[in-house]
Design an enzyme around this catalytic site. Structure first.
Site, PDB file in Angstrom:
ATOM      1  N   HIS A  44       2.205  -2.993   1.775  1.00 56.14           N
ATOM      2  CA  HIS A  44       1.922  -1.966   0.764  1.00 56.14           C
ATOM      3  C   HIS A  44       0.510  -1.365   0.877  1.00 56.14           C
ATOM      4  CE1 HIS A  44       1.395   0.098  -2.999  1.00 56.14           C
ATOM      5  NE2 HIS A  44       0.511  -0.802  -3.395  1.00 56.14           N
ATOM      6  N   HIS A  68      -7.155  -2.111  -2.113  1.00 59.93           N
ATOM      7  CA  HIS A  68      -7.004  -1.682  -3.510  1.00 59.93           C
ATOM      8  C   HIS A  68      -6.359  -2.713  -4.435  1.00 59.93           C
ATOM      9  CE1 HIS A  68      -2.814  -0.281  -2.648  1.00 59.93           C
ATOM     10  NE2 HIS A  68      -2.642  -0.473  -3.945  1.00 59.93           N
ATOM     11  N   GLU A  72      -7.248  -7.124  -8.169  1.00 64.88           N
ATOM     12  CA  GLU A  72      -6.246  -7.257  -9.219  1.00 64.88           C
ATOM     13  C   GLU A  72      -5.229  -8.372  -8.925  1.00 64.88           C
ATOM     14  OE1 GLU A  72      -5.745  -4.647 -11.727  1.00 64.88           O
ATOM     15  OE2 GLU A  72      -3.954  -5.558 -12.602  1.00 64.88           O
ATOM     16  N   ASP A  73      -4.782  -8.432  -7.685  1.00 66.06           N
ATOM     17  CA  ASP A  73      -3.632  -9.301  -7.387  1.00 66.06           C
ATOM     18  C   ASP A  73      -3.954 -10.583  -6.641  1.00 66.06           C
ATOM     19  OD1 ASP A  73      -2.062  -7.488  -8.648  1.00 66.06           O
ATOM     20  OD2 ASP A  73      -1.323  -6.527  -6.827  1.00 66.06           O
ATOM     21  N   ASP A 138      -1.090   5.000  -3.570  1.00 68.02           N
ATOM     22  CA  ASP A 138      -0.458   3.785  -4.078  1.00 68.02           C
ATOM     23  C   ASP A 138       0.886   4.129  -4.713  1.00 68.02           C
ATOM     24  OD1 ASP A 138      -0.340   1.068  -5.171  1.00 68.02           O
ATOM     25  OD2 ASP A 138      -0.958   1.954  -7.087  1.00 68.02           O
ATOM     26  N   ASP A 259      15.181  31.358  -1.790  1.00 70.95           N
ATOM     27  CA  ASP A 259      14.254  30.618  -0.930  1.00 70.95           C
ATOM     28  C   ASP A 259      14.733  29.206  -0.645  1.00 70.95           C
ATOM     29  OD1 ASP A 259      13.973  29.777  -3.500  1.00 70.95           O
ATOM     30  OD2 ASP A 259      11.786  29.687  -3.480  1.00 70.95           O
TER      31      ASP A 259
HETATM   32 MN    MN Z   1      -0.888  -1.033  -5.162  1.00 68.79          MN
END
Ligand code: MN
Length: 581
Positions: A44, A68, A72-73, A138, A259
């Site tokens: 990811h 990123h 957090e994780d 993300d 279009d």
């Molecule tokens: Mn993420």
């Protein structure tokens, strides 16, 4: 997704570089973690970094993209990121972490949660756009892999993506991303409609593609013959989500979609754009009113291109878009491309170092300034998320129009904006003293809905003051605020009105109407020695009951409660509620 990994290439080429170090760090930090799909988690952040790379962002942003989710994780302290990768990367990672994961609190709080997320995005946006780019990358990857989540979650994430992230990308001029997010969300939001759309449009798409592929060499030859060298001719199918929206406006009639598949001609210079348009019109007649010059008058998200629909061989219509490479990059990558050019002009490779602040962009993207103003409005006082959402919806999410002064100044307004909105955007004094308006030379009422390209003349009279009625039809907060301000001045500031920041409350009074009722209601307010800022009445459903909305100038809850209680005693009043604004 592309199989070749640009990030892995960079890691190989510059083993000691920032990106390679971030890669190794994140891979190790996420070791053993799995995504819902069963893949290793690192897939990811790597995918997010790949996306950031395709947007031509700088090394610090790509490194932060890889990192990123580590804070957090995986519980890596931000301090460690700072030590290993420096302040800039740590700042970006922290920014993304603060934006946080979307916390769903159930249906009753959905507005609150959406607004809260949006507010955070806006704050991040005005500090450093790159934080928002990482968040968008993300989200794009999460949408690409949404299939692995349970259906109820899929739908909510899809809705939020469509409502917040796609709109934000659009406003950032990241057209391609915005469309992609909408297209990814569409099947989850409207599964039946999606299947129906596939079934009715597949054949049309195929026919149109084949037709345009056949025409392509003709266009190329035609331009070359006239000394215009096309750098690229692309054939592009309309996205399903945008086809669906258009069909809704066209009675679901595929025959009225011009279009479905468009031809995109990229030329070298701006004059060549117009030359190419001329040459094409000479060959194939254009459909009237379908020539759009978004070069002279770019869309509010800075989109620039010439559009035309011509009647091609066999009497079939072709939509052709003509632009330069620079316009094309800006249309596709929006603010990201713009930033890249700035970096290049500054003479450096995109290595980062400079924050892209909302302030800096404000001159080019007026709405960024508007967001900043909101941010300022909302800091220092408790944010009412619903109010925030409402103001965002008024000015942010609606379609925009351009209206022009006789001198050629262009104003960017929400769809449905009136001559009064226009007047206030020129200058508050013009708004305050407006008494009439002409659109394209024709006198119109002041609540007339303006359209793109309208030339608007405002007739003013010295010393005139705005009418309270205007509050009922204006569409912009700018106009609303100025009208309220002028009305307050007009009423004079009674001695009991405190000089400090005015606060307001809105009373909603449901009544069975009778003669003299409004006088009685305003009497109650006057008795409490509170100024009335606006008063309007609308018939509620059924016709018997009426709803009065009264804005009063006080934020004093005790006082308001007293007023509400007295009003309940007035004959005919059924219900009273209030909200401090
Ligand atoms: Mn993420």
């Amino acid at each position: 997704m592309a199989t070749a990994s640009a990030i892995k290439e960079i890691v190989k080429k510059e083993p000691g570089g920032l990106i390679a170090r971030a890669y190794a760090f994140a891979e190790k930090a996420h070791k053993g973690q799995l995504r819902k799909s069963g893949e290793p988690y690192f897939v990811h952040p790597l995918a997010a970094a790949e996306i950031l790379h395709t947007w031509h962002l700088d090394d610090a942003t790509i490194a932060a993209g890889l990192l990123h989710d580590t804070v957090e994780d995986t519980g890596v302290p931000l301090e460690t990121i700072k030590k290993e990768f420096g302040d800039e990367v740590a700042f970006l990672v922290d920014g993304v972490t603060k934006l946080g994961h979307i916390k769903y609190r159930g249906a009753e709080n959905e507005t609150t949660s959406k607004a809260e997320n949006l507010r955070k995005m806006v704050l991040a946006l005005s500090e450093d756009l790159r934080v928002v780019f990482i968040k968008l990358a993300d989200r794009l990857h999460n949408m690409q892999t949404l299939g692995a989540l349970p259906p109820a979650k899929q739908k909510r994430i899809a809705l939020e993506t469509d409502e917040i992230y796609a709109s934000l990308a659009y406003r950032l001029g990241m057209h391609n991303l915005s469309g992609e997010l909408q297209d990814l969300a569409f099947p989850y939001m409207f599964p039946q409609e999606y299947r129906w759309l596939l079934s009715i449009s597949k054949e049309h798409y195929e026919q149109r593609l084949k037709y345009l592929e056949k025409i392509k060499p003709e266009v190329e030859a035609l331009l070359t013959k006239h000394g215009i060298k096309p750098l690229d001719i692309e054939i592009r199918a309309k996205r399903y989500s945008s086809l669906y929206k258009k069909l809704l406006k066209r009675d679901m009639d595929m025959g009225r979609i011009f279009d479905l598949v468009a031809m995109r001609v990229i030329v070298d210079t701006l004059p060549e754009c117009y030359a190419a348009l001329g040459v094409i019109h000479e060959m194939w007649p254009p459909l009237p009113r379908r020539i759009k010059d978004y070069i002279a008058m770019p869309k509010p998200n800075a989109y620039r291109s010439l559009h035309t629909t011509v009647i091609g061989p066999g009497g079939k219509t072709i939509e052709i878009q003509i632009r330069t490479q620079a316009m094309h990059d800006e249309n596709e990558y929006g603010v990201a491309a713009h930033w890249l050019y700035k970096q290049r002009q500054a003479g450096g490779a995109p290595k980062g170092g400079e924050r892209i602040s909302g302030q800096k962009l404000a001159a080019e993207l007026k709405w960024v300034q508007q967001l900043k103003n909101w941010q300022e409005q909302f800091t220092g006082q408790t944010t009412d998320p619903e109010e925030f959402m409402r103001s965002m919806k008024i000015d942010f999410f609606q379609d925009r129009i351009f209206a022009v002064t006789p001198r050629g100044d262009v104003f960017d307004l929400p769809a449905g904006a009136t001559p009064i909105d226009f007047a206030y955007h020129i200058h508050s004094e013009i708004g305050n003293s407006a008494i009439g308006a002409r659109v394209n030379g024709v006198v119109v009422p002041l609540d007339h809905a303006l359209k793109s390209g309208d030339v608007v003349t405002i007739v003013t009279q010295k010393g005139k003051k705005p009418s309270e009625d205007w509050l009922r039809f204006v569409k912009t907060t700018v106009a609303m605020d100025h009208i309220r301000l002028a009305l307050r001045k007009k009423m004079g500031s009674p001695a009991w009105v405190a000089a400090k920041a005015p606060s307001r409350a809105e009373l909603k009074i449901t009544v069975v109407d009778r003669v003299g009722l409004i006088k009685d209601l305003s009497g109650v307010i006057a008795q409490a020695r509170v100024a009335i800022l606006s008063f309007h009445t609308e018939s509620a459903k059924g016709g018997k009951l009426h709803l009065n909305r009264v804005e009063i100038q006080t934020g004093d809850r005790k006082k308001i409660e007293k007023i509400a209680a007295r009003m309940k005693e007035v004959e005919g009043v059924r219900e009273v509620s209030y909200k401090v604004v």
